[in-house]
Design a protein around this motif. Structure first.
Motif, short mmCIF file in Angstrom:
data_model
loop_
_atom_site.label_atom_id
_atom_site.label_comp_id
_atom_site.label_asym_id
_atom_site.label_seq_id
_atom_site.Cartn_x
_atom_site.Cartn_y
_atom_site.Cartn_z
N THR A 136 149.15 43.93 153.35
CA THR A 136 150.12 43.24 154.20
C THR A 136 150.82 44.26 155.09
O THR A 136 151.37 45.24 154.57
CB THR A 136 151.18 42.51 153.35
N PRO A 137 150.80 44.10 156.43
CA PRO A 137 150.18 42.98 157.14
C PRO A 137 148.65 43.06 157.12
O PRO A 137 148.07 44.12 156.88
CB PRO A 137 150.71 43.14 158.57
N PHE A 138 148.02 41.94 157.39
CA PHE A 138 146.57 41.83 157.41
C PHE A 138 145.97 42.79 158.44
O PHE A 138 146.49 42.94 159.54
CB PHE A 138 146.16 40.39 157.76
N ARG A 140 142.22 43.71 160.15
CA ARG A 140 140.83 43.24 160.31
C ARG A 140 139.81 44.24 159.77
O ARG A 140 138.71 43.85 159.36
CB ARG A 140 140.56 42.96 161.79
N TYR A 141 140.16 45.52 159.74
CA TYR A 141 139.17 46.54 159.40
C TYR A 141 139.18 46.95 157.92
O TYR A 141 138.33 47.73 157.50
CB TYR A 141 139.36 47.76 160.31
N ILE A 142 140.12 46.43 157.13
CA ILE A 142 140.18 46.76 155.70
C ILE A 142 139.62 45.61 154.87
O ILE A 142 140.08 44.47 154.97
CB ILE A 142 141.63 47.04 155.25
N PHE A 143 138.64 45.92 154.02
CA PHE A 143 138.10 44.93 153.07
C PHE A 143 138.30 45.45 151.65
O PHE A 143 137.78 46.50 151.28
CB PHE A 143 136.61 44.69 153.32
N HIS A 144 139.08 44.70 150.86
CA HIS A 144 139.32 45.08 149.47
C HIS A 144 138.27 44.44 148.57
O HIS A 144 137.76 43.36 148.85
CB HIS A 144 140.70 44.61 149.02
N VAL A 145 137.97 45.12 147.47
CA VAL A 145 137.10 44.55 146.45
C VAL A 145 137.89 44.30 145.17
O VAL A 145 137.65 43.35 144.46
CB VAL A 145 135.88 45.48 146.18
N ARG A 146 138.89 45.11 144.92
CA ARG A 146 139.68 45.02 143.69
C ARG A 146 140.95 44.17 143.86
O ARG A 146 141.44 43.96 144.97
CB ARG A 146 140.09 46.42 143.23
N ALA A 147 141.49 43.73 142.72
CA ALA A 147 142.78 43.02 142.71
C ALA A 147 143.89 44.01 143.07
O ALA A 147 143.70 45.23 143.06
CB ALA A 147 143.03 42.42 141.33
N SER A 148 145.08 43.47 143.37
CA SER A 148 146.20 44.32 143.80
C SER A 148 147.01 44.82 142.61
O SER A 148 146.89 44.32 141.48
CB SER A 148 147.12 43.53 144.73
N TYR A 149 147.87 45.82 142.86
CA TYR A 149 148.77 46.30 141.80
C TYR A 149 149.76 45.20 141.40
O TYR A 149 150.22 45.17 140.26
CB TYR A 149 149.53 47.55 142.27
N TYR A 352 136.10 36.40 151.24
CA TYR A 352 136.75 36.88 152.46
C TYR A 352 136.79 35.75 153.48
O TYR A 352 136.05 34.78 153.39
CB TYR A 352 135.99 38.07 153.05
N SER A 353 137.68 35.90 154.44
CA SER A 353 137.78 34.97 155.56
C SER A 353 138.35 35.74 156.74
O SER A 353 138.77 36.89 156.58
CB SER A 353 138.70 33.79 155.20
N PRO A 354 138.41 35.14 157.92
CA PRO A 354 138.99 35.84 159.08
C PRO A 354 140.47 36.17 158.91
O PRO A 354 141.02 36.95 159.69
CB PRO A 354 138.78 34.85 160.22
N HIS A 355 141.12 35.59 157.89
CA HIS A 355 142.55 35.84 157.70
C HIS A 355 142.87 36.43 156.33
O HIS A 355 144.03 36.65 156.00
CB HIS A 355 143.33 34.53 157.87
N ASN A 356 141.83 36.69 155.52
CA ASN A 356 142.07 37.18 154.17
C ASN A 356 140.91 38.11 153.75
O ASN A 356 139.77 37.68 153.68
CB ASN A 356 142.18 35.99 153.20
N HIS A 357 141.25 39.37 153.49
CA HIS A 357 140.25 40.35 153.06
C HIS A 357 140.54 40.86 151.65
O HIS A 357 140.20 41.99 151.31
CB HIS A 357 140.20 41.52 154.05
N VAL A 358 141.17 40.04 150.81
CA VAL A 358 141.58 40.45 149.47
C VAL A 358 140.38 40.72 148.56
O VAL A 358 140.37 41.66 147.78
CB VAL A 358 142.51 39.39 148.83
#
Length: 376
Positions: A136-138, A140-149, A352-358
């Motif tokens: 956060t903020p979103f 476009r170039y970052i793609f996460h594979v793991r859950a957050s802290y 993933y989606s255009p608004h979510n790379h979690v």
């Protein structure tokens, strides 16, 4: 007339090739870059992450690559110091001209390179960090594979409270990583109308924990949530135990589970660690069986959480490449990744989606056994 026709055809071919040309992409190869700690206090994290990524890449290359292209990985050592990660990243983008960056390790090392790869429009895939500042903020170039802290600390606090814990202290690394985990604990406790009882800090790449031990021991906590790496966490646990504390210790995944168990020896029994990847010694999921088989074949039979995370990151990346097709550009790759909804990569799911790379919100709790292994 024939010469003109040949010239026109050659020019058209050149223009066509130029139109789809992309840094790091040749007719038969895709070049990727990585900056991690291969030396210093977090070296095992970087080595394991690199090994996991490379194990899957080697497997894919052995089967002909992706859409006819082999995957090449350049890994540079940053010693878990931002002052080295920044020039490493610039070198990978400007000199090596990599297609994407993959499998970086750490919050303090990942955060300062965000403006660099964002300006260059280079994808940043699967960093080994759950910090919210990279989510956060979103971007476009970052793609996460793991859950957050935040996901991990919520799971930890839920466990503490369910077992009767009320007096919760936090030991954290005094940098962006530690602050990210601390914030997660604060949020999770606030949801339950609770506050942190005591705080203790340690400077990155040191084991100077005496002040933290003194501050936390004074409050006699039921539980200590720890947001640091294995070297400082092991030293803190040993020293706090010497004060007579009966606190239960909890770590987030970035600690380096195997390295922590090894560093603690007999002091490790019962120490808990949240995990964001499947249990690497279980054969219950396809991706774990695949990881075990390929790792053993590569001579890495010492299975661990860091390497399976690297393996998963590489597998998700390759899935994105496959879906992009032969006409590979960074933007077409990002578009393909954003169409990956609830994709199964072997019992582990990413979305993933255009608004979510979690990517994933999977969290599991494990603990170190008396013989230095793990149970979950």
């Amino acid at each position: 007339m024939l010469k003109l026709a040949r010239f026109t055809a050659a020019l058209a071919l050149l223009c066509s090739q130029h139109a789809i040309a992309e840094n790091g992409v040749t007719r038969d190869a895709i070049l990727l870059g990585q900056s991690v700690a291969l030396t210093g206090s977090a070296a095992q994290l970087g080595i394991q992450m690199r090994n996991g990524v490379k194990t899957y890449f080697d497997y894919v290359n052995g089967r002909g690559g992706v859409n006819g292209r082999k995957l090449e990985l350049i890994t540079l050592d940053d010693g878990y110091e931002p002052a080295r990660t920044v020039p490493n990243t610039k070198k990978l983008i400007d000199e090596h001209k990599v297609f994407a960056l993959i499998g970086y390790v750490g919050t303090p090392t990942s955060v300062p390179v965000v403006p660099i790869f964002t300006e260059a429009k280079v994808p940043f895939i699967g960093p080994f960090t759950g910090a919210e500042v990279l989510r956060t903020p979103f971007n476009r170039y970052i793609f996460h594979v793991r859950a957050s802290y935040y996901d991990e600390t919520e799971k930890i606090v839920e466990q503490i409270v369910s077992t009767g814990g009320r007096n919760v202290a936090v030991f954290y690394q005094d940098d962006a990583y530690g602050q990210a985990g601390l914030k997660g604990v604060e949020i999770a406790l606030a949801k339950r109308n609770m506050k942190i009882a005591a705080l203790g800090t340690v400077e990155r790449n040191t084991v100077k924990v005496e002040g933290a031990v003194k501050a936390i021991a004074a409050t006699q906590p039921n539980a200590v949530v720890m947001i640091s790496v294995y070297t400082s966490c092991a030293e803190f646990i040993r020293q706090l135990k010497k004060t007579g504390s009966a606190a239960q210790f909890y770590n987030v995944s970035f600690v380096g589970s195997n390295a922590l168990a090894s560093a603690l020896g007999g002091d490790g029994a019962g120490v808990a660690i949240s995990q964001v990847v499947p249990f690497p010694w279980s054969g219950s999921t396809q991706v774990v069986r695949e990881y075990q088989q390929l790792s053993a074949k590569a001579g890495n039979a010492d299975f661990n959480f860091g390497a399976i995370e690297g393996f998963l990151v590489a597998k998700v990346f390759v899935e994105g490449l496959k879906r992009t097709g032969r006409n590979l550009t960074r933007e077409s790759f990002i578009d393909a990744m954003e169409k990956m909804h609830d994709v199964d990569v072997g019992g582990f799911y990413v979305s993933y989606s255009p608004h979510n790379h979690v990517g994933s919100k999977f969290v599991d709790l494990t603990s170190i056994t008396r013989d230095g292994k793990f149970m979950h």
